[in-house]
Each structure stands twice: as C-alpha cells, then as structure tokens.
Design a protein around this motif. Structure first.
Motif, PDB file in Angstrom:
ATOM      1  N   LEU A   1       0.827  -1.163  -0.020  1.00  0.00           N
ATOM      2  CA  LEU A   1       0.112  -0.080  -0.061  1.00  0.00           C
ATOM      3  C   LEU A   1       0.940   1.146  -0.002  1.00  0.00           C
ATOM      4  CD1 LEU A   1      -2.813   1.321   0.068  1.00  0.00           C
ATOM      5  CD2 LEU A   1      -2.883   0.911   2.734  1.00  0.00           C
ATOM      6  N   ARG A   2       1.832   1.187   0.725  1.00  0.00           N
ATOM      7  CA  ARG A   2       2.745   2.414   0.802  1.00  0.00           C
ATOM      8  C   ARG A   2       3.417   2.573  -0.478  1.00  0.00           C
ATOM      9  NH1 ARG A   2       5.829   0.889   4.820  1.00  0.00           N
ATOM     10  NH2 ARG A   2       7.433  -0.155   3.532  1.00  0.00           N
ATOM     11  N   ASP A   3       3.987   1.468  -1.047  1.00  0.00           N
ATOM     12  CA  ASP A   3       4.559   1.739  -2.704  1.00  0.00           C
ATOM     13  C   ASP A   3       3.563   2.001  -3.630  1.00  0.00           C
ATOM     14  OD1 ASP A   3       6.735   0.579  -1.453  1.00  0.00           O
ATOM     15  OD2 ASP A   3       6.691  -1.327  -2.086  1.00  0.00           O
ATOM     16  N   LEU A   4       2.659   1.573  -3.456  1.00  0.00           N
ATOM     17  CA  LEU A   4       1.385   2.237  -4.233  1.00  0.00           C
ATOM     18  C   LEU A   4       1.087   3.638  -4.286  1.00  0.00           C
ATOM     19  CD1 LEU A   4      -1.141   1.923  -6.036  1.00  0.00           C
ATOM     20  CD2 LEU A   4      -2.435   1.214  -4.450  1.00  0.00           C
ATOM     21  N   ARG A   5       0.872   4.262  -3.103  1.00  0.00           N
ATOM     22  CA  ARG A   5       0.812   5.667  -2.629  1.00  0.00           C
ATOM     23  C   ARG A   5       2.065   6.492  -3.175  1.00  0.00           C
ATOM     24  NH1 ARG A   5       2.655   8.865   1.107  1.00  0.00           N
ATOM     25  NH2 ARG A   5       3.315   7.002   2.554  1.00  0.00           N
ATOM     26  N   ARG A   6       3.076   6.038  -2.941  1.00  0.00           N
ATOM     27  CA  ARG A   6       4.343   6.920  -3.439  1.00  0.00           C
ATOM     28  C   ARG A   6       4.388   6.610  -4.964  1.00  0.00           C
ATOM     29  NH1 ARG A   6       8.763   4.497   0.832  1.00  0.00           N
ATOM     30  NH2 ARG A   6       8.056   5.767   2.646  1.00  0.00           N
ATOM     31  N   ARG A   7       4.093   5.499  -5.758  1.00  0.00           N
ATOM     32  CA  ARG A   7       3.883   5.579  -7.268  1.00  0.00           C
ATOM     33  C   ARG A   7       2.952   6.551  -7.723  1.00  0.00           C
ATOM     34  NH1 ARG A   7       3.850  -0.189  -6.764  1.00  0.00           N
ATOM     35  NH2 ARG A   7       1.552  -0.108  -7.431  1.00  0.00           N
ATOM     36  N   LEU A   8       1.887   6.774  -7.131  1.00  0.00           N
ATOM     37  CA  LEU A   8       0.945   7.798  -7.477  1.00  0.00           C
ATOM     38  C   LEU A   8       1.153   8.974  -6.922  1.00  0.00           C
ATOM     39  CD1 LEU A   8      -2.291   5.380  -6.751  1.00  0.00           C
ATOM     40  CD2 LEU A   8      -1.334   6.002  -8.911  1.00  0.00           C
TER      41      LEU A   8
ATOM     42  N   LEU B   1       0.979  10.482  -3.937  1.00  0.00           N
ATOM     43  CA  LEU B   1       0.037  10.932  -2.933  1.00  0.00           C
ATOM     44  C   LEU B   1       0.496  10.951  -1.620  1.00  0.00           C
ATOM     45  CD1 LEU B   1      -3.109   8.893  -4.222  1.00  0.00           C
ATOM     46  CD2 LEU B   1      -2.697  11.159  -4.959  1.00  0.00           C
ATOM     47  N   SER B   2       0.091  12.079  -0.995  1.00  0.00           N
ATOM     48  CA  SER B   2       0.441  12.063   0.567  1.00  0.00           C
ATOM     49  C   SER B   2      -0.639  11.109   1.106  1.00  0.00           C
ATOM     50  CB  SER B   2       0.325  13.663   0.914  1.00  0.00           C
ATOM     51  OG  SER B   2      -1.039  13.955   0.866  1.00  0.00           O
ATOM     52  N   GLN B   3      -0.009  11.021   2.426  1.00  0.00           N
ATOM     53  CA  GLN B   3      -0.888  10.155   3.447  1.00  0.00           C
ATOM     54  C   GLN B   3      -2.269  10.680   3.342  1.00  0.00           C
ATOM     55  OE1 GLN B   3       1.255   9.120   6.860  1.00  0.00           O
ATOM     56  NE2 GLN B   3       1.625   7.252   6.234  1.00  0.00           N
ATOM     57  N   ALA B   4      -2.443  11.994   3.461  1.00  0.00           N
ATOM     58  CA  ALA B   4      -3.659  12.611   3.740  1.00  0.00           C
ATOM     59  C   ALA B   4      -4.486  12.403   2.475  1.00  0.00           C
ATOM     60  CB  ALA B   4      -3.449  13.976   4.110  1.00  0.00           C
TER      61      ALA B   4
ATOM     62  N   MET C   1      -4.445   9.891   0.204  1.00  0.00           N
ATOM     63  CA  MET C   1      -4.543   8.711   0.023  1.00  0.00           C
ATOM     64  C   MET C   1      -5.759   8.073   1.049  1.00  0.00           C
ATOM     65  SD  MET C   1      -4.239   5.559  -1.271  1.00  0.00           S
ATOM     66  CE  MET C   1      -2.588   5.014  -2.011  1.00  0.00           C
ATOM     67  N   ALA C   2      -5.625   8.633   2.482  1.00  0.00           N
ATOM     68  CA  ALA C   2      -6.553   8.425   3.425  1.00  0.00           C
ATOM     69  C   ALA C   2      -7.871   8.836   3.082  1.00  0.00           C
ATOM     70  CB  ALA C   2      -6.119   8.946   4.703  1.00  0.00           C
ATOM     71  N   ALA C   3      -7.974  10.149   2.548  1.00  0.00           N
ATOM     72  CA  ALA C   3      -9.333  10.769   1.981  1.00  0.00           C
ATOM     73  C   ALA C   3      -9.882   9.711   0.965  1.00  0.00           C
ATOM     74  CB  ALA C   3      -8.988  12.094   1.513  1.00  0.00           C
ATOM     75  N   ARG C   4      -9.020   9.489  -0.070  1.00  0.00           N
ATOM     76  CA  ARG C   4      -9.330   8.664  -1.229  1.00  0.00           C
ATOM     77  C   ARG C   4     -10.065   7.170  -0.674  1.00  0.00           C
ATOM     78  NH1 ARG C   4      -6.788  10.110  -6.182  1.00  0.00           N
ATOM     79  NH2 ARG C   4      -7.633   8.318  -7.177  1.00  0.00           N
ATOM     80  N   LEU C   5      -9.509   6.866   0.490  1.00  0.00           N
ATOM     81  CA  LEU C   5     -10.053   5.399   0.766  1.00  0.00           C
ATOM     82  C   LEU C   5     -11.145   5.548   1.865  1.00  0.00           C
ATOM     83  CD1 LEU C   5      -6.636   3.555   1.078  1.00  0.00           C
ATOM     84  CD2 LEU C   5      -8.077   3.450  -0.840  1.00  0.00           C
ATOM     85  N   GLY C   6     -11.357   6.851   2.536  1.00  0.00           N
ATOM     86  CA  GLY C   6     -12.309   6.978   3.531  1.00  0.00           C
ATOM     87  C   GLY C   6     -11.851   6.640   4.811  1.00  0.00           C
ATOM     88  N   ILE C   7     -10.737   6.618   5.144  1.00  0.00           N
ATOM     89  CA  ILE C   7     -10.082   6.373   6.496  1.00  0.00           C
ATOM     90  C   ILE C   7      -9.126   7.282   6.866  1.00  0.00           C
ATOM     91  CG2 ILE C   7     -10.147   3.833   5.903  1.00  0.00           C
ATOM     92  CD1 ILE C   7      -7.129   3.995   5.479  1.00  0.00           C
ATOM     93  N   SER C   8      -8.932   7.282   8.266  1.00  0.00           N
ATOM     94  CA  SER C   8      -8.061   8.464   8.867  1.00  0.00           C
ATOM     95  C   SER C   8      -6.564   8.353   8.394  1.00  0.00           C
ATOM     96  CB  SER C   8      -8.196   8.412  10.301  1.00  0.00           C
ATOM     97  OG  SER C   8      -7.722   7.379  10.919  1.00  0.00           O
ATOM     98  N   VAL C   9      -5.964   9.398   8.705  1.00  0.00           N
ATOM     99  CA  VAL C   9      -4.527   9.445   8.414  1.00  0.00           C
ATOM    100  C   VAL C   9      -3.521   8.536   9.515  1.00  0.00           C
ATOM    101  CG1 VAL C   9      -2.188  10.791   8.258  1.00  0.00           C
ATOM    102  CG2 VAL C   9      -4.555  11.556   7.139  1.00  0.00           C
TER     103      VAL C   9
ATOM    104  N   LEU D   1      -4.333   4.981   8.484  1.00  0.00           N
ATOM    105  CA  LEU D   1      -3.516   4.421   6.973  1.00  0.00           C
ATOM    106  C   LEU D   1      -1.979   4.340   7.512  1.00  0.00           C
ATOM    107  CD1 LEU D   1      -2.900   4.201   4.041  1.00  0.00           C
ATOM    108  CD2 LEU D   1      -2.755   6.747   3.814  1.00  0.00           C
ATOM    109  N   SER D   2      -1.428   5.196   8.437  1.00  0.00           N
ATOM    110  CA  SER D   2      -0.043   5.099   8.686  1.00  0.00           C
ATOM    111  C   SER D   2       0.185   3.721   9.664  1.00  0.00           C
ATOM    112  CB  SER D   2       0.456   6.182   9.577  1.00  0.00           C
ATOM    113  OG  SER D   2       1.551   5.993  10.186  1.00  0.00           O
ATOM    114  N   GLN D   3      -0.876   3.303  10.319  1.00  0.00           N
ATOM    115  CA  GLN D   3      -0.642   1.841  11.107  1.00  0.00           C
ATOM    116  C   GLN D   3      -0.649   1.023  10.009  1.00  0.00           C
ATOM    117  OE1 GLN D   3      -4.096   2.545  13.620  1.00  0.00           O
ATOM    118  NE2 GLN D   3      -2.587   3.206  15.426  1.00  0.00           N
ATOM    119  N   ILE D   4      -1.527   0.945   8.837  1.00  0.00           N
ATOM    120  CA  ILE D   4      -1.482  -0.188   7.974  1.00  0.00           C
ATOM    121  C   ILE D   4      -0.127  -0.197   7.322  1.00  0.00           C
ATOM    122  CG2 ILE D   4      -2.581  -0.694   5.843  1.00  0.00           C
ATOM    123  CD1 ILE D   4      -5.231   0.317   6.774  1.00  0.00           C
ATOM    124  N   GLU D   5       0.222   0.966   6.830  1.00  0.00           N
ATOM    125  CA  GLU D   5       1.761   0.642   6.366  1.00  0.00           C
ATOM    126  C   GLU D   5       2.748   0.366   6.894  1.00  0.00           C
ATOM    127  OE1 GLU D   5       2.305   4.924   4.452  1.00  0.00           O
ATOM    128  OE2 GLU D   5       0.804   4.702   2.934  1.00  0.00           O
TER     129      GLU D   5
END
Length: 466
Positions: free
Chosen positions: A14-21, A23-26, A28-36, A39-43
């Motif tokens: 997930l972290r690699d995907l976000r960096r390829r796109l 996108l900041s964590q904020a 990416m979190a907004a797109r997925l409908g979760i909190s920052v 998201l950080s805990q998942i990554e």
C-alpha cells in the motif's frame, strides 16, 4: 468449524502504491475514506488491511491496486463484485451485499460468474483485434512493421527503463537549450549542424561521411531541439538501443529499423524532459501542458506524449492515455496507461471531443466521457497546425488528446472546467465493438448484433438493435 481467515499484512504494498501515485498520506486516506493515523498503521504493518480498505482500493485504483491482497479471500470477492456490477453488460447489477451472500452460499456459482466475466472481457479484447484487422484490411496476414512496433511499445507500457535512465544522466551532462545540444554533437561526435531549405518535406538529413546534420530552416525552436536530440541519442545510446532491439523479438528487418527510429524518438523526448524533473514539474503544475512545454522548451504534443510514458516502477506518474487524430479521424498515435483501449486503426468514437478539436486549432476542449464499462474519463484535446514552410504544401492539421480516469481529476488541471460528478458523454471504442444500443451517432451495427428493420418507422439510425 470454518478456518479463521488469514489477516492481511501488506502495508508495504500500500505504501509503494501511494508513492507511485505521488499521493500524500492525507490524500490517500481521503480517497480510501479512512483516517491518516489508520493509514499510517496499515503501512507500518501495525494493523491488517481489512476487506473494507481492499474494496475501497479496488474502487479508487482498479489497475494499480491489483497486487494488494491478490492471494487473499477478499480478492475473490473483488472479482465477483466486478463481474456482478459491470455496467457494460445490459442487465440489472447485483449489489455488494447480495454478492457477499452469494459468495458464501454458492461459491461454485460465484466462481463460474467470475470465469464467464473474464471470458467475456477476453472476447472483447479479441474483438478489438479483429476490428483493427478489418480496418487495416490485413485479415490473417502477418502484421505490418509499424503494427509490430506499435504493439511492442504498448506491451512495454510505453516505458523503456534502460534508455530513459541513460537519457536522464545525459541531460545532466548537456548544457540546456539548443546551443548545448549542438555543442555536444560537435565536441563529442564531430557533427556540425547546418541550416537547410525549409520549403520541402525533409526536416533533417545526416551525412555520415561529411559529419554534418542539416536541419530545415524556419522550424520552431522546439522542433529544432527535438531533431538535435534525436541525432545525439542515436550516437550516445547506440549500444543500449541495439540491445533493446535484439531482445525485442522482432525479426523482420523493416520492423527492427522502425523500432530503432521509435527508440530514438523516445530517447530524444526523455533527454529533453528528464524523468524525475519532468514528473515533479508535472505534479507541481497539475499537468498543465502549456506550463510544462514552456518550462522544458518542447511542443504541446511532445509534452502530452511524455506524460503518457511516465511509468517507471515505483516512481510512476499519473496514468494517462494519449493519442493523435488527423483530419480524417484516423488515430496516428496512441498509448494508454489506463483501462481505456480505443481503436488502434481507423477512427475513434465520433462523440469524443478530440474530433471537434481538429477543426478548432489552438483551442483546448475538455470533456467528461463514460465508456460502456462505466469508467469515466476527463479528456483534454487541442487542435494543432504545423506550417509546411511553403504555399505549395498544405500545413499538417491534427489534434492531440490526453486524459485520465475521473478519480484523478484533482490532479488534472483541465478537470477544473467540469462539474464534479456531472453528466458524462457516453462514448465507445468504435462502432463495430461498442455495445450501446441507443447511440444517435452510430455509423454501423456492432459485430454479432441482430438488427430489426421497421419500414413504417423512421428513426435517426435506420434499424433497431437487439
């Protein structure tokens, strides 16, 4: 008792995907409908990727997120939902809750549904190939050299890593501007640049014996720079290009020679628009083509084309499709890093804004379009005119189009002219493979369709489709 489900810890993906796109964590979190923090805990693999997050990933990033959880039980759910909700199939969709129950209660039936859906998609891809063959008149004959080269670039994702990285290194060693390119040609390769006549069809000519490169006079600076870069990379990257050609699998001499030209064109664009700098600048200006072409001294078309090549693993740019269409509607250049697969030969859907742009040069048109599968795209198109340099030769007129999925609209400045979530123009790849039954612009029935004729009823299209 059912076995406990395996918890999915693939935060690194997930972290690699976000960096390829990019996108900041904020973001990416907004797109997925979760909190920052979540998201950080998942990554960091402190929390697993849940079904809800996987489903959100599949909706927001259907192409890029395919590897995340590929072996999990949720991947079966995602594939089943995709099959049950495909809007290109003229039948009622199945909602997500019913899909979940069906997968639990009738897993064999669900797998059969997925298999049928995948077979349907393969048949559509094969139909596109047949459509291309029909338009080209080639039938079962071997593909023409330019078709082989076009398909090779498409299979490579229109990104050639070894050449792109070499061009990035060379760009740091060459002084900026036309003067830097001419100086490098003369000092390193003994090639002098001469001015030629600008009234003919020949843009440049290299004389290997005299070590001279003659460039037609009257060309705009960006065209002159590209021709200089093209000649320079043919000398600087001769070994790299030869290795790529040898590994290409192309056997016909004409195909290999054409690939050589294509690789030099690719390398020239990569030299004038070095990967990291261009990708960063594109992100900063939200892919504003005019600002990019001014910053890098390139043409509008060159900047559009370069954006479609930013597919470096781990550092990919926004996934774009790009094409060039002539006055007759023929697609003369095309590449797609998106799910959009337009006709490779002949014309595209007449409802697509690129056709209107051909007739309105130097004006940017924007369109929100929807394909039969329900995917929506923001398209930007601009008509261009290249002067011939002589009254006796007609100028070249065409249009270029660049677009991305609506999900990326926030990063595409041209989407600002559209109303978010607004009505979209229904388009297709070509009439021969478009399943829409109610299109007023249809030129002929889709392949394999059944038509009905009613002599007592007059409609825009002289038949009904069943």
């Amino acid at each position: 008792m059912a076995a406990p489900r395996r918890r999915l810890f693939e935060g690194f993906r997930l972290r690699d995907l976000r960096r390829r796109l990019s996108l900041s964590q904020a973001s990416m979190a907004a797109r997925l409908g979760i909190s920052v923090p979540y998201l950080s805990q998942i990554e960091n693999n402190d929390r697993p990727i849940t079904d809800i997050v996987l489903l959100a990933l599949a909706r927001e990033f259907p192409l890029e997120a395919s590897e995340i959880g590929a072996q999990s039980e949720t991947s079966a759910l995602l594939r089943t939902i995709d099959a049950a909700t495909d809007s290109s199939i003229p039948a009622d969709r199945i909602d997500e809750a019913d899909v979940r129950r069906g997968l639990e209660q009738q897993p064999l039936l669900a797998r059969r549904l997925v298999a049928l859906h995948e077979a349907y998609r393969r048949s559509q891809a094969q139909l596109r190939v047949l459509d291309d063959r029909f338009d080209s008149g080639s039938g079962d004959a071997a593909p023409l050299p330019w078709e082989e080269v076009r398909d090779w670039f498409q299979a490579e994702g229109n990104y050639i890593d070894a050449i792109d990285r070499s061009a990035e290194v060379l760009a740091e060693a060459v002084d900026e501007g036309i003067g830097g390119l001419e100086s490098r040609l003369l000092r390193w390769h003994g090639i002098a640049v001469l001015a030629g006549d600008g009234g003919g069809s020949q843009l440049s000519h290299f004389d290997p014996a005299a070590r001279t490169l003659t460039i037609a006079g009257g060309l705009p600076p960006e065209s002159r720079a590209f021709l200089l870069a093209h000649r320079l990379v043919r000398h600087e990257f001769a070994n790299e290009m030869r290795l790529v050609i040898d590994r290409s699998g192309l056997a016909a001499p004409a195909s290999r020679e054409l690939l050589s030209v294509g690789l030099a064109n690719y390398a020239a664009g990569a030299l004038l628009m070095p990967y990291a700098r261009f990708r960063s600048a594109a992100r900063d200006v939200r892919h504003d083509i005019d600002r990019l072409r001014q910053r890098f001294g390139v043409s509008f078309e060159q900047a559009c084309h370069r954006l479609s090549t930013l597919q470096r693993p781990g550092e990919a740019g926004l996934p774009f499709f790009f094409c060039r269409v002539d006055m007759a509607g023929n697609i003369t250049k095309r590449h797609s890093a998106t799910r959009l697969q337009f006709a490779a030969l002949g014309g595209a859907c007449p409802l697509w804004v690129v056709h209107e742009a051909v007739a309105i040069p130097d004006r940017i048109l924007v369109q929100l379009a929807e394909m039969p599968d329900g995917t929506r795209y923001v398209s930007m198109a601009k008509g261009l005119v290249k002067p011939s340099g002589s009254y006796t030769r007609s100028p070249r007129r065409y249009a270029v189009a660049l677009g991305c999925e609506e999900a990326h609209a926030a990063d595409f400045v041209y989407a600002d002219a559209l109303r978010p979530g607004g009505a979209a123009t229904p388009i297709g790849a070509s009439c021969r493979i478009c399943p829409r039954l109610d299109c007023d612009q249809r030129a002929f029935p889709p392949a394999g369709s059944v038509i009905e004729i009613d002599a007592d009823r007059r409609t825009i299209v002289p038949y009904l489709l069943r």
